[in-house]
Design an enzyme around this catalytic site. Structure first.
Site, PDB file in Angstrom:
ATOM      1  N   ARG A  56     -14.848   9.007 -31.295  1.00 45.82           N
ATOM      2  CA  ARG A  56     -16.135   9.712 -31.986  1.00 45.82           C
ATOM      3  C   ARG A  56     -17.277  10.039 -31.046  1.00 45.82           C
ATOM      4  O   ARG A  56     -17.377   9.693 -30.101  1.00 45.82           O
ATOM      5  CB  ARG A  56     -16.446   8.428 -33.115  1.00 45.82           C
ATOM      6  CG  ARG A  56     -15.273   8.280 -34.139  1.00 45.82           C
ATOM      7  CD  ARG A  56     -16.095   7.184 -35.260  1.00 45.82           C
ATOM      8  NE  ARG A  56     -16.319   6.038 -34.444  1.00 45.82           N
ATOM      9  CZ  ARG A  56     -17.568   5.686 -34.097  1.00 45.82           C
ATOM     10  NH1 ARG A  56     -18.631   6.398 -34.438  1.00 45.82           N
ATOM     11  NH2 ARG A  56     -17.806   4.498 -33.459  1.00 45.82           N
ATOM     12  N   SER A 235     -13.863  -4.390 -31.665  1.00 51.56           N
ATOM     13  CA  SER A 235     -12.636  -4.119 -30.722  1.00 51.56           C
ATOM     14  C   SER A 235     -12.500  -5.299 -29.678  1.00 51.56           C
ATOM     15  O   SER A 235     -13.510  -5.885 -29.204  1.00 51.56           O
ATOM     16  CB  SER A 235     -13.015  -2.721 -30.182  1.00 51.56           C
ATOM     17  OG  SER A 235     -12.024  -2.654 -29.121  1.00 51.56           O
ATOM     18  N   THR A 240      -6.701  -7.239 -35.376  1.00 46.87           N
ATOM     19  CA  THR A 240      -5.166  -6.903 -35.888  1.00 46.87           C
ATOM     20  C   THR A 240      -4.189  -7.688 -35.675  1.00 46.87           C
ATOM     21  O   THR A 240      -3.309  -7.947 -36.402  1.00 46.87           O
ATOM     22  CB  THR A 240      -5.089  -5.540 -35.151  1.00 46.87           C
ATOM     23  OG1 THR A 240      -5.911  -4.677 -35.329  1.00 46.87           O
ATOM     24  CG2 THR A 240      -3.556  -4.874 -35.586  1.00 46.87           C
TER      25      THR A 240
END
Length: 528
Positions: A56, A235, A240
């Site tokens: 980004r 992160s 996840t």
């Protein structure tokens, strides 16, 4: 509503002979490969490269100053103001530029699996693979829904159009501009597809609170008994990995809303990091990368076209985009009840925070606003020792409103639904990075499992010395000597010194929140 001029320009663009609307996945894959935008891999996925921008561009993101929103937006480095005149001029240039293209691609769909609050959106792309990305990441309509679909927000994306800062009023050739009044997201000068995903998330972060819905940058899953859990984390914290549980169904991996009806996924797909991906460590993600999926900046073997997930020659931010339905163990549609358990994940490289602790409502709001984790030595140029990193509400770049709006909503939700909140440190124990060791994943999994099963709701706890956190004295499957971080250090005085240093950084970061209630600061933050 869109202004008459904006609507006319948009309709004129969409009525062109070069426009393809709602192509299927095979058609988009075919277009992307024939046009030279992508190559087919051995898994059936398409591989693309995004050029100079592999992530980004937050410094090139703007919000138009408009009467409808100017008093609501939290203006600053995240939400940079830009005038309606600059937006209007650039918008016309981009539309006229796209009219000259041989082909354009349009996707109509939704953001938000809860039909009572979902956002109807339209995505107009110069690239076929960008449209494939939108097809996989957003929620795809049924034929019946498509027949009555009317876009509430439109993305106009021209990656090869580069702005001239001296003329167009931008900071560089790249721009991501949101107009709340015109309901347009204008993107140009970058090929990184994640700009679409995160722009829509920012829009939902603006719209949902007005409906009493808390937007959240988190993953979510649900157990067999309907018990919902949320996982917040930046992160590298294990979000996840820990939310992917064979015994629980995935609601979504990144963006959710919490309404009066419960939790719902904002997206229709996943945008997973692919660096060092293996079937052994991430079987669901590995096997989801098949026909229709998009691999961004992953290097392929030139002959076999097998992905080399360890190769970071293009970027460390390699990505895989695929629909939720590519994963077997999901909730479909992506809606569930109210969360029973909320887990904040942090990778504390200072070795200060406990591996698991229970939070009061005030502590939950404090740590939610803080959004703490660590950057490690070697991860960025100039970083030679661990550095504290704070991302407000675990999603600072995507918050159009003041952070306290989201924190207060979270506190109210915790009260209303009696949710248990835990802070889980997946970072270091027995000393800081370079001295101690990383917390074993098996221990972290055992702690998370105990929290989800309610085994920590009424356990006896110790009170952490600096942060005042309630540390369970016993957790099934975890040695007692790793639970209290001070006891895990060989030098208690050294721990106390490091803990005080980290507490001071928390306080310094918290100074930016001018309107936080005294209860959150006094009852939620460090106590020494």
């Amino acid at each position: 509503m869109n202004s008459v001029n904006t609507m006319n320009e948009l309709n004129d663009l969409l009525n062109g002979q070069n426009v393809h609307v709602q192509l299927s996945v095979p058609q988009l894959v075919e277009k992307a490969t024939l046009r030279g935008e992508a190559v087919l891999t051995s898994t059936g996925a398409v591989k693309v490269e995004t050029g100079k921008y592999t992530g980004r561009s937050p410094k090139d993101k703007y919000v138009v100053v408009e009467d409808i929103s100017k008093d609501k937006i939290d203006w600053g480095s995240v939400n940079q103001p830009i005038s309606s005149e600059i937006f209007s001029s650039l918008y016309k240039k981009v539309v006229n530029y796209l009219k000259t293209k041989e082909e354009l691609f349009v996707f109509n769909g939704f953001a938000g699996a809860d039909k009572e609050s979902r956002l109807s959106l339209q995505v107009i792309n110069e690239y076929a693979w960008h449209n494939l990305f939108a097809h996989q990441l957003f929620i795809r309509p049924t034929q019946e829904e498509l027949a009555t679909h009317e876009a509430q927000f439109t993305i106009v994306y021209a990656p090869t159009f580069k702005a001239d800062p001296a003329i167009d009023g931008t900071g560089s050739e790249t721009f991501i501009i949101v107009s709340m009044e015109e309901r347009i997201i204008l993107i140009g000068g970058t090929e990184y597809a994640g700009e679409m995903k995160k722009s829509i998330f920012s829009i939902m972060n603006y719209l949902l609170p007005e409906q009493g819905i808390l937007p959240m940058h988190c993953s979510a899953n649900v157990g067999e008994k309907g018990d919902v859990a949320l996982f917040f984390g930046l992160s590298g914290t294990g979000k996840t990995t820990l939310s992917a549980d064979a015994d629980r169904k995935l609601i979504g991996d990144d963006e959710h809303g919490w309404s009066d009806n419960g939790v719902f996924n904002i997206e229709g797909g996943c945008y997973a990091k692919a660096i060092n991906l293996t079937r052994e460590n991430e079987p669901q993600i590995f096997d989801a990368i098949r026909f229709g999926s998009v691999l961004e900046n992953v290097v392929l073997d030139p002959e076999t076209r097998m992905p080399d997930y360890e190769n970071i020659s293009l970027t460390e931010n390699t990505r895989a985009a695929y629909p939720l339905q590519a994963i077997d163990n999901i909730v479909d549609p992506s809606v569930a009840g109210h969360p029973k358990t909320i887990i904040f994940l942090t990778a504390d490289a200072f070795g200060v925070l406990p591996p698991i602790s229970k939070l009061t409502k005030e502590q939950a709001m404090y740590h939610f606003l803080s959004g703490f984790t660590s950057k490690l030595a070697g991860t960025e140029r100039g970083i030679t020792s661990p550095q504290a990193t704070f991302s407000t509400c675990f999603g600072s770049p995507f918050l159009p409103l003041p952070a306290t709006v989201y924190a207060e909503m979270l506190g109210n939700k915790i009260d209303e639904h009696d949710a248990q909140v835990f802070l889980v440190n997946t970072g270091w124990t027995g000393g800081e990075y370079g001295v101690g060791s990383r917390m074993k994943l098996s221990y972290t999994r055992a702690m998370v499992r105990a929290a989800l099963e309610g085994k920590l709701d009424n356990v006896e706890t110790d009170r952490g010395s600096v942060f005042g956190l309630a540390i369970p004295k016993e957790v099934p499957g975890v040695p007692a000597d790793v639970l209290n971080p001070r006891d895990a250090w060989s030098d208690s005085a050294a721990y106390d010194k490091k803990a005080q240093e980290l507490a001071n950084q928390f306080r310094e970061n918290f100074n930016k929140f001018g309107s936080v209630s005294e209860d959150i600061i006094s009852k939620g933050g460090p106590i020494i």
